[in-house]
Write a protein that holds these residues in place. Sequence first.
Motif, PDB file in Angstrom:
ATOM      1  N   ASN A 156      10.785  -2.301  -5.248  1.00  0.00           N
ATOM      2  CA  ASN A 156      10.162  -0.918  -4.761  1.00  0.00           C
ATOM      3  C   ASN A 156       9.251  -1.948  -3.674  1.00  0.00           C
ATOM      4  OD1 ASN A 156      10.531   1.122  -5.446  1.00  0.00           O
ATOM      5  ND2 ASN A 156       9.259   1.552  -7.539  1.00  0.00           N
ATOM      6  N   ASN A 157       9.214  -3.213  -4.957  1.00  0.00           N
ATOM      7  CA  ASN A 157       8.060  -4.274  -3.401  1.00  0.00           C
ATOM      8  C   ASN A 157       8.804  -4.519  -2.358  1.00  0.00           C
ATOM      9  OD1 ASN A 157       5.932  -4.925  -6.026  1.00  0.00           O
ATOM     10  ND2 ASN A 157       7.678  -5.632  -7.390  1.00  0.00           N
ATOM     11  N   THR A 158      10.406  -5.074  -2.286  1.00  0.00           N
ATOM     12  CA  THR A 158      11.407  -5.234  -1.572  1.00  0.00           C
ATOM     13  C   THR A 158      10.809  -4.542  -0.516  1.00  0.00           C
ATOM     14  OG1 THR A 158      12.651  -6.918  -3.211  1.00  0.00           O
ATOM     15  CG2 THR A 158      13.774  -5.235  -1.097  1.00  0.00           C
ATOM     16  N   LEU A 159      11.446  -3.122  -0.769  1.00  0.00           N
ATOM     17  CA  LEU A 159      11.101  -2.283   0.007  1.00  0.00           C
ATOM     18  C   LEU A 159       9.603  -2.265   1.299  1.00  0.00           C
ATOM     19  CD1 LEU A 159      12.547   0.879  -1.292  1.00  0.00           C
ATOM     20  CD2 LEU A 159      13.068  -0.234   0.908  1.00  0.00           C
ATOM     21  N   THR A 160       8.358  -2.183  -0.097  1.00  0.00           N
ATOM     22  CA  THR A 160       7.607  -2.074   1.014  1.00  0.00           C
ATOM     23  C   THR A 160       6.455  -3.782   1.718  1.00  0.00           C
ATOM     24  OG1 THR A 160       6.183  -1.215  -1.083  1.00  0.00           O
ATOM     25  CG2 THR A 160       4.651  -2.616   0.552  1.00  0.00           C
ATOM     26  N   ALA A 161       7.540  -4.759   1.121  1.00  0.00           N
ATOM     27  CA  ALA A 161       7.749  -5.572   2.441  1.00  0.00           C
ATOM     28  C   ALA A 161       8.398  -5.643   3.448  1.00  0.00           C
ATOM     29  CB  ALA A 161       7.722  -6.754   1.394  1.00  0.00           C
ATOM     30  N   GLY A 162       9.618  -5.332   3.034  1.00  0.00           N
ATOM     31  CA  GLY A 162      10.452  -4.955   4.154  1.00  0.00           C
ATOM     32  C   GLY A 162       9.378  -4.338   4.894  1.00  0.00           C
ATOM     33  N   LYS A 163       8.998  -3.353   4.722  1.00  0.00           N
ATOM     34  CA  LYS A 163       9.193  -2.379   5.909  1.00  0.00           C
ATOM     35  C   LYS A 163       7.636  -2.982   6.998  1.00  0.00           C
ATOM     36  CE  LYS A 163      11.473   2.309   4.606  1.00  0.00           C
ATOM     37  NZ  LYS A 163      10.751   3.268   3.809  1.00  0.00           N
ATOM     38  N   ALA A 164       6.450  -2.841   5.815  1.00  0.00           N
ATOM     39  CA  ALA A 164       5.332  -3.546   6.375  1.00  0.00           C
ATOM     40  C   ALA A 164       6.354  -4.466   7.551  1.00  0.00           C
ATOM     41  CB  ALA A 164       4.700  -4.412   5.921  1.00  0.00           C
ATOM     42  N   GLY A 165       6.921  -5.583   7.560  1.00  0.00           N
ATOM     43  CA  GLY A 165       7.263  -6.499   7.935  1.00  0.00           C
ATOM     44  C   GLY A 165       7.863  -6.057   9.255  1.00  0.00           C
ATOM     45  N   LEU A 166       8.740  -4.578   9.269  1.00  0.00           N
ATOM     46  CA  LEU A 166       9.631  -4.870  10.768  1.00  0.00           C
ATOM     47  C   LEU A 166       8.356  -3.531  10.863  1.00  0.00           C
ATOM     48  CD1 LEU A 166      12.793  -2.585   8.172  1.00  0.00           C
ATOM     49  CD2 LEU A 166      12.850  -3.931  10.342  1.00  0.00           C
ATOM     50  N   LEU A 167       7.282  -2.683  10.543  1.00  0.00           N
ATOM     51  CA  LEU A 167       6.483  -2.480  11.244  1.00  0.00           C
ATOM     52  C   LEU A 167       5.648  -3.715  12.260  1.00  0.00           C
ATOM     53  CD1 LEU A 167       4.686   0.212  12.448  1.00  0.00           C
ATOM     54  CD2 LEU A 167       3.317  -0.580  10.463  1.00  0.00           C
TER      55      LEU A 167
ATOM     56  N   PHE B   2       5.111  -9.626   0.224  1.00  0.00           N
ATOM     57  CA  PHE B   2       5.563  -9.664  -0.807  1.00  0.00           C
ATOM     58  C   PHE B   2       5.570 -10.103  -2.176  1.00  0.00           C
ATOM     59  CE2 PHE B   2       9.539 -11.056  -3.687  1.00  0.00           C
ATOM     60  CZ  PHE B   2       9.898  -9.749  -3.823  1.00  0.00           C
ATOM     61  N   GLU B   3       4.594 -11.574  -2.064  1.00  0.00           N
ATOM     62  CA  GLU B   3       4.664 -12.474  -3.447  1.00  0.00           C
ATOM     63  C   GLU B   3       2.739 -11.387  -4.006  1.00  0.00           C
ATOM     64  OE1 GLU B   3       4.451 -16.341  -1.429  1.00  0.00           O
ATOM     65  OE2 GLU B   3       6.794 -16.377  -1.954  1.00  0.00           O
ATOM     66  N   SER B   4       2.223 -10.764  -3.254  1.00  0.00           N
ATOM     67  CA  SER B   4       0.922 -10.794  -3.570  1.00  0.00           C
ATOM     68  C   SER B   4       1.485  -9.063  -4.326  1.00  0.00           C
ATOM     69  CB  SER B   4       0.164 -10.518  -2.400  1.00  0.00           C
ATOM     70  OG  SER B   4       0.591  -8.959  -1.909  1.00  0.00           O
ATOM     71  N   ARG B   5       2.437  -8.537  -4.703  1.00  0.00           N
ATOM     72  CA  ARG B   5       2.886  -7.774  -5.215  1.00  0.00           C
ATOM     73  C   ARG B   5       3.680  -8.358  -6.563  1.00  0.00           C
ATOM     74  NH1 ARG B   5       2.722  -3.081  -2.995  1.00  0.00           N
ATOM     75  NH2 ARG B   5       4.145  -1.636  -4.121  1.00  0.00           N
ATOM     76  N   GLU B   6       3.905  -8.727  -7.159  1.00  0.00           N
ATOM     77  CA  GLU B   6       4.062  -9.980  -8.333  1.00  0.00           C
ATOM     78  C   GLU B   6       5.586  -9.203  -8.408  1.00  0.00           C
ATOM     79  OE1 GLU B   6       1.785  -8.605 -11.281  1.00  0.00           O
ATOM     80  OE2 GLU B   6      -0.109 -10.410 -10.325  1.00  0.00           O
ATOM     81  N   PRO B   7       6.832  -9.745  -7.649  1.00  0.00           N
ATOM     82  CA  PRO B   7       7.671  -9.222  -7.554  1.00  0.00           C
ATOM     83  C   PRO B   7       8.344  -9.514  -8.957  1.00  0.00           C
ATOM     84  CG  PRO B   7       7.980 -11.332  -6.093  1.00  0.00           C
ATOM     85  CD  PRO B   7       6.050 -10.665  -6.646  1.00  0.00           C
ATOM     86  N   THR B   8       9.472  -8.893  -8.923  1.00  0.00           N
ATOM     87  CA  THR B   8      10.442  -8.407 -10.141  1.00  0.00           C
ATOM     88  C   THR B   8      11.092  -9.979 -10.150  1.00  0.00           C
ATOM     89  OG1 THR B   8      12.181  -7.085  -9.716  1.00  0.00           O
ATOM     90  CG2 THR B   8       9.980  -5.966 -10.574  1.00  0.00           C
ATOM     91  N   LYS B   9      11.713 -10.103 -11.344  1.00  0.00           N
ATOM     92  CA  LYS B   9      12.902 -11.337 -11.439  1.00  0.00           C
ATOM     93  C   LYS B   9      13.824 -11.000 -11.160  1.00  0.00           C
ATOM     94  CE  LYS B   9      11.234 -13.666 -16.077  1.00  0.00           C
ATOM     95  NZ  LYS B   9      12.116 -13.418 -17.386  1.00  0.00           N
ATOM     96  N   LYS B  10      14.294  -9.747 -10.815  1.00  0.00           N
ATOM     97  CA  LYS B  10      15.397  -9.544  -9.936  1.00  0.00           C
ATOM     98  C   LYS B  10      16.148  -8.995  -9.043  1.00  0.00           C
ATOM     99  CE  LYS B  10      17.843  -4.371  -9.696  1.00  0.00           C
ATOM    100  NZ  LYS B  10      17.984  -3.003 -10.513  1.00  0.00           N
ATOM    101  N   GLU B  11      13.934  -8.747  -8.215  1.00  0.00           N
ATOM    102  CA  GLU B  11      14.517  -9.159  -6.977  1.00  0.00           C
ATOM    103  C   GLU B  11      14.448 -10.253  -6.182  1.00  0.00           C
ATOM    104  OE1 GLU B  11      11.035  -5.137  -5.398  1.00  0.00           O
ATOM    105  OE2 GLU B  11       9.982  -6.772  -7.064  1.00  0.00           O
ATOM    106  N   LEU B  12      13.700 -11.364  -6.990  1.00  0.00           N
ATOM    107  CA  LEU B  12      14.387 -12.251  -6.609  1.00  0.00           C
ATOM    108  C   LEU B  12      15.411 -13.171  -6.652  1.00  0.00           C
ATOM    109  CD1 LEU B  12      10.390 -14.086  -8.751  1.00  0.00           C
ATOM    110  CD2 LEU B  12      10.823 -13.713  -5.850  1.00  0.00           C
ATOM    111  N   ALA B  13      16.146 -12.360  -7.528  1.00  0.00           N
ATOM    112  CA  ALA B  13      17.754 -13.222  -7.331  1.00  0.00           C
ATOM    113  C   ALA B  13      18.341 -12.620  -6.861  1.00  0.00           C
ATOM    114  CB  ALA B  13      17.474 -12.789  -9.105  1.00  0.00           C
TER     115      ALA B  13
END
Length: 417
Positions: free
Chosen positions: A27-38, A108-119
């Motif tokens: 979820n954090n990846t998608l939110t940040a990525g879509k914000a960047g795309l926009l 992305f970092e402000s949303r406290e990403p999970t270890k899975k997303e960082l990995a």
Amino acid sequence: MDKKTKGSWLVHHTNKLQEVNNVRGYNNTLTAGKAGLLLSAISASDQELKVSKERVGILAENVNINPLELDSLLAMLKQKDLIDYVESEVVVLGVTTETALAHTTDIFESREPTKKELATLELAELASEKPQHNEFLLDTLSTNYDLNGEAVNEILIQSEQIGFTDVEKIDKNNTLYFNGNLFRKESTEKISKVLQSLNSAEQNRLIELNQLLETNACIDVNLAKRILTEPLFNKTIPIGLFDLNIVSNDHEDAGFITKPSAFSKYNSSSVDDAFDLVKAFVCSLTYGMTRSAHDRGQITLIERLLEVLVSGGCIGPVPAIKQDYKILEYKNVVQVYDGWNKGRFGPLMKLLKKEVGELALEAIKTGNVSEHSLDMLPTAKINSYKNPEKVRQISRRDQLTHSPKETHDMLMVLRTT
């Protein structure tokens, strides 16, 4: 990873996630990525840019952001002082394509990403440096993110299924992970290793095409196929040794080959198609020089044309402007409109993203723009342009269906212990 590299991988992952269904945990990846795309879609060279809400909606749709998502993303970007808006227009506050990636990482970092997303971000970066063995990845990701073996195995499996990385199975116990960015940096050494896996005739063909791409930023795919021959061409495209771009207008699809490292950053791994806007621009211009008839606006003085655009002027009027540059309109790179120029009325075009034009000009002049550091976002697919990663994935799927061994030898020789 620095912020721009991490932001590039976030957008890369977002593009991949949008092509699959029912995947959880990003979820954090998608939110940040879509914000960047926009941000990339609506930004331009002007430090403060006003964009109508209607135009914002169209630009968002072309990066796969639906109206419900758009409202929440705009609210979040406004909260972070990156944009402002009223009912009828959006004001972009000092954001350009050069800074959008860093903002993507901050979100992305402000949303406290999970270890899975960082990995998964580190996995993508590691797989872009060289083909990585599964045991190395298990050990590295487990250590760096305090994850057990089962959790890392799940990350590796999902990364393959989603498309964050490609996988080449050596045998039942050994697997290599790689992606389409292997040749975006340190390409000379890697190409030398690929040559080791080819016979002498194939080596000569590969060297000939590389030399041609040193002096030409973009060449027709049919010429590349004649030089390489079909079998060698089908070996090199799936691993990303060359980039195949497909541009389309109302009449045809046209393929053009570019060199991955020609648009990459110095001393940093460039994520998949990070200079996609420049490639799309260069390929569109090459089409105009090589395929367009004189009566519809064939390009002849290409450097002069780009110099006019970069300086803020307009080009035209010619009929081809409304047909050959739709992909650039969709990406907010250029604006096409009807008007007067040099005593004639008709379709005109001006440049909105100056940095894209500058790099395209350098590419046309020298065939290589790698010494120019500029970070651009990867783009989602649109009907009139297939970016190299999309084409590579199609080619790789087709190749795996017919002969899994085609790229096996080249990947193995790229892997160093």
